[in-house]
Enzyme design. Structure first.
Site, PDB file in Angstrom:
ATOM      1  N   ARG A  89      32.367  51.920  43.777  1.00  0.00           N
ATOM      2  CA  ARG A  89      33.544  51.156  43.345  1.00  0.00           C
ATOM      3  C   ARG A  89      33.244  49.679  43.161  1.00  0.00           C
ATOM      4  O   ARG A  89      32.505  49.083  43.930  1.00  0.00           O
ATOM      5  CB  ARG A  89      34.656  51.333  44.389  1.00  0.00           C
TER       6      ARG A  89
ATOM      7  N   ASN B 220      51.987  10.762  27.960  1.00  0.00           N
ATOM      8  CA  ASN B 220      51.639  11.300  26.641  1.00  0.00           C
ATOM      9  C   ASN B 220      50.873  10.242  25.848  1.00  0.00           C
ATOM     10  O   ASN B 220      49.772  10.475  25.359  1.00  0.00           O
ATOM     11  CB  ASN B 220      52.889  11.705  25.858  1.00  0.00           C
TER      12      ASN B 220
ATOM     13  N   SER C 285      57.073   3.206  34.753  1.00  0.00           N
ATOM     14  CA  SER C 285      57.134   4.630  34.478  1.00  0.00           C
ATOM     15  C   SER C 285      55.943   4.958  33.586  1.00  0.00           C
ATOM     16  O   SER C 285      55.800   4.397  32.499  1.00  0.00           O
ATOM     17  CB  SER C 285      58.444   4.971  33.772  1.00  0.00           C
TER      18      SER C 285
ATOM     19  N   TYR D 189      58.350   9.234  42.048  1.00  0.00           N
ATOM     20  CA  TYR D 189      58.967  10.411  41.437  1.00  0.00           C
ATOM     21  C   TYR D 189      58.183  10.899  40.229  1.00  0.00           C
ATOM     22  O   TYR D 189      57.372  10.164  39.665  1.00  0.00           O
ATOM     23  CB  TYR D 189      60.420  10.125  41.040  1.00  0.00           C
TER      24      TYR D 189
ATOM     25  N   HIS E  40      56.138  21.454  16.319  1.00  0.00           N
ATOM     26  CA  HIS E  40      57.383  20.752  16.639  1.00  0.00           C
ATOM     27  C   HIS E  40      58.379  21.689  17.295  1.00  0.00           C
ATOM     28  O   HIS E  40      58.936  21.397  18.350  1.00  0.00           O
ATOM     29  CB  HIS E  40      57.971  20.156  15.353  1.00  0.00           C
TER      30      HIS E  40
ATOM     31  N   MET F 247      36.947  46.509  35.648  1.00  0.00           N
ATOM     32  CA  MET F 247      35.578  46.969  35.866  1.00  0.00           C
ATOM     33  C   MET F 247      35.585  48.468  36.169  1.00  0.00           C
ATOM     34  O   MET F 247      36.629  49.093  36.185  1.00  0.00           O
ATOM     35  CB  MET F 247      34.950  46.167  36.986  1.00  0.00           C
TER      36      MET F 247
ATOM     37  N   LYS G  53      38.372  44.299  47.643  1.00  0.00           N
ATOM     38  CA  LYS G  53      38.422  45.711  48.027  1.00  0.00           C
ATOM     39  C   LYS G  53      37.534  45.976  49.241  1.00  0.00           C
ATOM     40  O   LYS G  53      37.969  46.582  50.223  1.00  0.00           O
ATOM     41  CB  LYS G  53      37.972  46.566  46.836  1.00  0.00           C
TER      42      LYS G  53
HETATM   43  P1  ADP Z   1      40.208  50.210  40.554  1.00  0.00           P
HETATM   44  O1  ADP Z   1      39.687  48.926  41.064  1.00  0.00           O
HETATM   45  O2  ADP Z   1      40.130  50.362  39.081  1.00  0.00           O
HETATM   46  O3  ADP Z   1      41.543  50.564  41.141  1.00  0.00           O
HETATM   47  P2  ADP Z   1      39.028  51.926  42.543  1.00  0.00           P
HETATM   48  O4  ADP Z   1      37.667  51.632  43.030  1.00  0.00           O
HETATM   49  O5  ADP Z   1      40.152  51.532  43.402  1.00  0.00           O
HETATM   50  O6  ADP Z   1      39.181  51.327  41.079  1.00  0.00           O
HETATM   51  O7  ADP Z   1      39.086  53.469  42.267  1.00  0.00           O
HETATM   52  C1  ADP Z   1      40.143  54.050  41.584  1.00  0.00           C
HETATM   53  C2  ADP Z   1      40.678  55.241  42.304  1.00  0.00           C
HETATM   54  O8  ADP Z   1      39.661  56.180  42.564  1.00  0.00           O
HETATM   55  C3  ADP Z   1      41.253  54.953  43.672  1.00  0.00           C
HETATM   56  O9  ADP Z   1      42.542  54.507  43.599  1.00  0.00           O
HETATM   57  C4  ADP Z   1      41.183  56.286  44.322  1.00  0.00           C
HETATM   58  O10 ADP Z   1      42.289  57.053  43.976  1.00  0.00           O
HETATM   59  C5  ADP Z   1      39.953  56.887  43.723  1.00  0.00           C
HETATM   60  N1  ADP Z   1      38.835  56.753  44.693  1.00  0.00           N
HETATM   61  C6  ADP Z   1      37.963  55.763  44.827  1.00  0.00           C
HETATM   62  N2  ADP Z   1      37.117  55.999  45.836  1.00  0.00           N
HETATM   63  C7  ADP Z   1      37.482  57.173  46.347  1.00  0.00           C
HETATM   64  C8  ADP Z   1      37.011  57.973  47.443  1.00  0.00           C
HETATM   65  N3  ADP Z   1      36.000  57.578  48.203  1.00  0.00           N
HETATM   66  N4  ADP Z   1      37.635  59.127  47.685  1.00  0.00           N
HETATM   67  C9  ADP Z   1      38.678  59.517  46.929  1.00  0.00           C
HETATM   68  N5  ADP Z   1      39.167  58.833  45.898  1.00  0.00           N
HETATM   69  C10 ADP Z   1      38.571  57.673  45.605  1.00  0.00           C
HETATM   70 MG    MG Z   2      41.988  50.661  43.014  1.00  0.00          MG
END
Ligand code: ADP
Ligand code: MG
Ligand code: MG
Length: 907
Positions: free
Chosen positions: A98, A801, A797, A884, A489, A109, A27
């Site tokens: 995030r 197994n 061959s 093969y 089996h 997470m 991300k």
């Molecule tokens: P996941 O990994 O579970 O998708 P994200 O970190 O992508 O979690 O967050 C989930 C959602 O939260 C995003 O898809 C978005 O819609 C919203 N989100 C996250 N950060 C922002 C932000 N800075 N502004 C607006 N919406 C946000």
């Molecule tokens: Mg997301």
């Protein structure tokens, strides 16, 4: 130099980029990259995955201390760009915190939105935006998320309802409304008040007011979520190491909940289910974050065509659709156009299908995430081929884009999606062998054969299966057992046959006498319809229509591409003409293992076979063998026909004898009658055949060397069949394989019988055919003395197994008592019977190939164990120079792709 822990992004600049996903998480790396290529992204910064590891080493306080300066500086940069201030009352900056690991772990997470609010700031935000509803909606979302994730309000017991949800429900009920967006400002204020009370009650603490205190709490909570139960489980399933850690991105909030000119959504640059090159997705007006996924309100389609297709499936007329459920394309055409342009830009940039998250704040579009989208097996193939044709990727990349094991999904019949919707689930077992099957219940293998002969589709339902059920399993559409695991089996045989199977459906009570099966109070009789989904383990009542697998089109093109690059050939393990045909359709270029003992299970043959085993002396054996010869010859003719022009490697008899003889009184009586001897003789013979360790017993060439007449008969059948077909103008290529060789002389003695018998036949027929005599290498001693064995054997061959069994000293039949513990304790990383042990067994293979070729440079080498269809093992076979691999018919395409990838990955 001090280690860099924080990477900023924003306003078209970024310190990170896409290829830094190990450090910034997927991300974080893509947020940086999107900035660099001109996609609008709210500014922010990413704390590296390395800090996550530090967090687990030195703890919360110490990590906050080393991060403090960097984070404050980065956050100040965001304040400047956003012209607002974190924690400020009049002009507040809100952020999201995030999570994001190297590999995508969807929903595993935590993420916290709208951070930086308190009772004063919310009023400031309300004034600044002149939108109190929005301000309070954001606040109540924040308190809820922060409470759940950071303060531990989320219930640990899955039956318990989230305390915040309970409060929302009670407020909605009090007001008599159903949807969240029907609550007004006063309701939202009430929610916040009650939320904070609940926090105080449950945790004994006040909800934190300081923005920075909130921030550090959230950052550490994201690190904590790396070790939450579902994340650990997901990593285990996907083989993601715990050391990778998660990054944390802190980013300025943009708001999709500011009114009807705001929205949030999720979209895909292509269809993740079918692979169709069609932009698609869903969005919600006046909503935030996960609302789309959470199903609080029903989201709308982004594109008009998507919306029309949705309406058609739901039976909604175009008139109603366009007025009541307009797409984003229709409702917000300008923003839609920008979104469409940017999704194309992102796909072109990453050269792969993108899965994107976006938010519209008062008419302005922001991207919040992009990643290569997850997809089905069918979509995987179609997208790779389409991208290739569209010139976005080259051939090698297209090959590497496909995951061999995922091809499996394409090769088996599947349920019709519409039909599944109305199907009633009866129970669930283990997904032992993938595919979909529907048919009438039978309980016995011979009934299965009878019904199938009558053109009925049957499902064989049993408590468990045994080798005697083979013929019935072969004709059934699918197999369902009450007992047994993934290596039972039924499971192993079904996978080999590419047949749908569910094993271990414990809720099922099979009554063989009454010919009924009872599942949770539902009683089904023989002849009733039932349906199985071997991919999920679900059992359905009644008929559910299926569709055959699609092996032409994109799939065929991918397979052609495989052949263009691979060096390793792919053969199949097949014992019947049908299997051979199936495998040929999937592209097998020969049979790598034809097991003759599997040919004896049909009724007439089994009697003659039993007679041969139970015979008191050579004379008796020869008489029985005389009966078997014509059957065997016919079987071989069928197989040679199906594999005309291709090599067919036939293994001489290698049966666990005791499995073939009748253990019940009725069967023993039958044999006594057939052979004209007493039942007590038969019983004695059966008992004397019993071995303590049949896997190491009287089998393989030990049998052919003690009973040479068996080898002679089989050679007559094989070479005879080939000669007769040659007369018909066909082109058979038999290879005769001696099993379980450990000593050169064992092989030599068998080879002599084979060559002498062939010579006799050539004289009888007055013509010759080329054939080879080789051996299986499955005993470590054979690998150790491979140079000696290759002085006589024309090919090897590797029967991996048995070779695995004997190298480890693990009995394949008894491994269930300790293997799970070994895997659990990580004494073994994987089951060596599924994934070739390259260090040990692989070393024996590599050595045997080298030794063998030192005396016979043209020695052909192949592998015919279950490993021949397992991608990492196939790649190993490529590396050590095998000619093969051979695998079950339905794994042939998987092996072809793995073989091509091995060649492409080489330097
Ligand atoms: P996941 O990994 O579970 O998708 P994200 O970190 O992508 O979690 O967050 C989930 C959602 O939260 C995003 O898809 C978005 O819609 C919203 N989100 C996250 N950060 C922002 C932000 N800075 N502004 C607006 N919406 C946000
Ligand atoms: Mg997301
Ligand atoms: Mg063997």
């Amino acid at each position: 130099m001090e280690k860099k822990r924080v990477y900023t992004f924003g306003n078209g600049e970024a310190e990170g980029k896409a290829d830094m996903r190990n450090l910034l998480g997927g991300k974080g790396a893509n947020l940086a990259e999107m900035n660099l290529i001109g996609v609008p992204v709210p500014p922010g910064f990413t704390i590296t995955t390395e800090v996550c590891n530090e967090y687990y080493e030195i703890g919360k306080e110490a990590v906050v201390k080393i991060l403090k300066e960097d984070v404050e500086k980065a956050l100040h940069g965001v304040e400047v760009l956003m012209r607002s201030k974190f924690g400020d009352v009049e002009n507040p900056l809100l952020v999201s915190v995030r999570s994001g690991a190297r590999a995508s772990m969807p929903g595993m997470m935590d993420t916290i939105l709208n951070l930086g609010l308190n009772d004063e700031v919310v009023e400031g935000l309300s004034r600044k935006t002149a939108n109190p509803r929005f301000a309070w909606d954001s606040y109540r979302r924040f308190v809820q998320m922060y409470g759940d994730v950071v303060l531990g309000m989320k219930p640990t017991n899955k039956e318990d309802i989230d305390p915040f949800e309970a409060i929302i429900e009670s407020v909605k009920e009090g007001k008599g409304v159903k949807l969240d967006n029907e609550l007004d400002v006063e309701d939202l204020k009430e929610l916040v008040k009650r939320f904070k009370l609940a926090v105080k009650e449950q945790t004994g603490q006040d909800f934190p007011v300081s923005a920075y205190e909130q921030l550090w709490g959230a950052i550490c909570a994201v690190f904590n979520s790396w070790m939450n139960e579902r994340a650990i489980l997901y990593r285990k399933m996907e083989g993601i190491p715990a050391e990778w850690g998660t990054a944390v991105s802190v980013q300025a909030m943009v708001f999709g909940n500011m009114g009807n000119n705001s929205a949030t959504g999720v979209c895909f640059s292509r269809d993740a289910g079918s692979g169709e090159d069609l932009f698609n997705g869903e969005y919600l007006i006046n909503a935030q974050g996960e609302d789309v996924v959470a199903g609080i309100r029903t989201p709308q389609q982004i594109t008009k065509i998507g919306s029309q297709r949705w309406a058609e499936r739901a039976g909604i007329s175009e008139e109603v659709r366009s007025s009541k459920y307009p797409s984003m394309e229709e409702a917000m055409p300008e923003i839609y156009n920008e979104l469409d342009k940017l999704q194309t830009k992102l796909e072109n940039h990453y050269h792969d299908m993108q899965d994107m998250e976006f938010t519209v704040q008062e008419g302005k579009l922001w991207f919040l995430q992009t990643r290569n989208g997850k997809r089905t097996g069918a979509a995987m193939v179609k997208i790779a081929m389409d991208l290739l044709h569209q010139g976005m990727i080259d051939e090698k990349t297209a090959l590497l884009r496909c995951e061999p094991n995922k091809l499996d999904e394409l090769l088996h019949p599947v349920f019709d999606k519409a039909a599944l919707k109305t199907a009633k689930t009866l129970t669930r077992g283990l997904p032992a062998s993938p595919g979909a099957a529907t048919g009438q219940i039978v309980f016995f293998a011979d009934d299965a054969a009878l019904w199938a002969a009558d053109s009925k589709k049957v499902i064989l339902v049993r408590i468990e299966t045994s080798p005697e059920d083979l013929a019935g399993m072969a004709v059934a559409e699918g197999i369902l057992t009450a007992r047994g695991g993934m290596t039972s089996h039924a499971a192993v045989v079904a996978r080999g046959m590419g047949k749908c199977c569910i094993s271990g459906a414990g809720a099922m009570n099979v009554d063989y006498k009454a010919r009924t099966v009872e599942i949770d109070g539902v009683v089904l009789n023989e002849g009733d319809f039932i349906s199985l989904n071997g991919t999920t383990g679900e059992v359905y009542q009644g008929k559910v229509n299926t569709k055959a697998a699609e092996v032409s089109g994109d799939f065929a093109q991918l397979m052609d591409l495989c052949d263009k690059y691979s060096r390793l050939k792919v053969r199949t393990n097949a014992d019947t003409p049908h299997d051979a045909m199936v495998a040929r359709q999937f592209g097998a270029v020969g049979i790598g293992l034809c097991r003759t003992e599997h040919m004896f299970f049909e009724s007439q043959k089994i009697v003659a076979m039993r007679e041969m085993i139970l015979a008191p002396d050579v004379e008796g054996r020869k008489k029985a063998l005389g009966k078997l010869l014509p059957y065997q010859k016919d079987d071989f003719k069928g197989i040679f026909r199906a594999m005309d022009g291709c090599p067919v490697n036939i293994r001489l008899l290698d049966p666990p004898l005791h499995e073939f003889v009748p253990h019940d009184e009725k069967g023993q009586q039958e044999m006594a009658d057939a052979m004209g001897v007493t039942v007590s003789y038969i019983r004695q013979r059966v008992e004397s055949l019993c071995e303590h360790n049949p896997m190491l017993g009287h089998r393989g060439c030990r049998l052919g060397n003690t009973y040479p007449e068996i080898t002679e008969m089989q050679t007559r059948a094989i070479i005879g069949a080939a000669l007769e077909l040659k007369k018909e103008g066909l082109d058979p290529h038999p290879e005769i394989m001696v099993p379980l060789t450990g000593i050169l002389y064992e092989f030599e003695a068998q080879e002599k019988i084979i060559r002498d018998t062939a010579a006799q036949l050539f004289e009888e027929f007055g013509t010759e055919i080329p054939f080879k005599v080789g051996t299986m290498i499955e005993i470590p001693r054979a690998a150790l003395t491979a140079d000696r064995i290759a002085s006589r054997a024309e090919y090897f061959s590797f029967g991996t197994n048995d070779l695995t069994q004997m190298t480890f000293g693990y009995s394949r039949d008894d491994i269930a008592s300790f293997l799970p513990v070994y895997l659990e304790k990580k004494i073994l990383k994987v089951d060596p019977f599924q994934v070739l042990d390259q260090k040990g067994v692989g070393q024996l293979i590599e050595m045997a190939v080298q030794k063998g070729r030192s005396v016979r440079p043209e020695l052909k080498c192949g592998i015919c164990g279950e490993h021949g269809g397992e991608p990492s093992s196939v790649k190993f076979c490529h590396k050590v120079g095998l000619n093969y691999v051979s695998c079950s018919p339905f794994r042939v395409p998987i092996a072809r792709l793995a073989a091509a990838q091995a060649a492409v990955e080489e330097k």
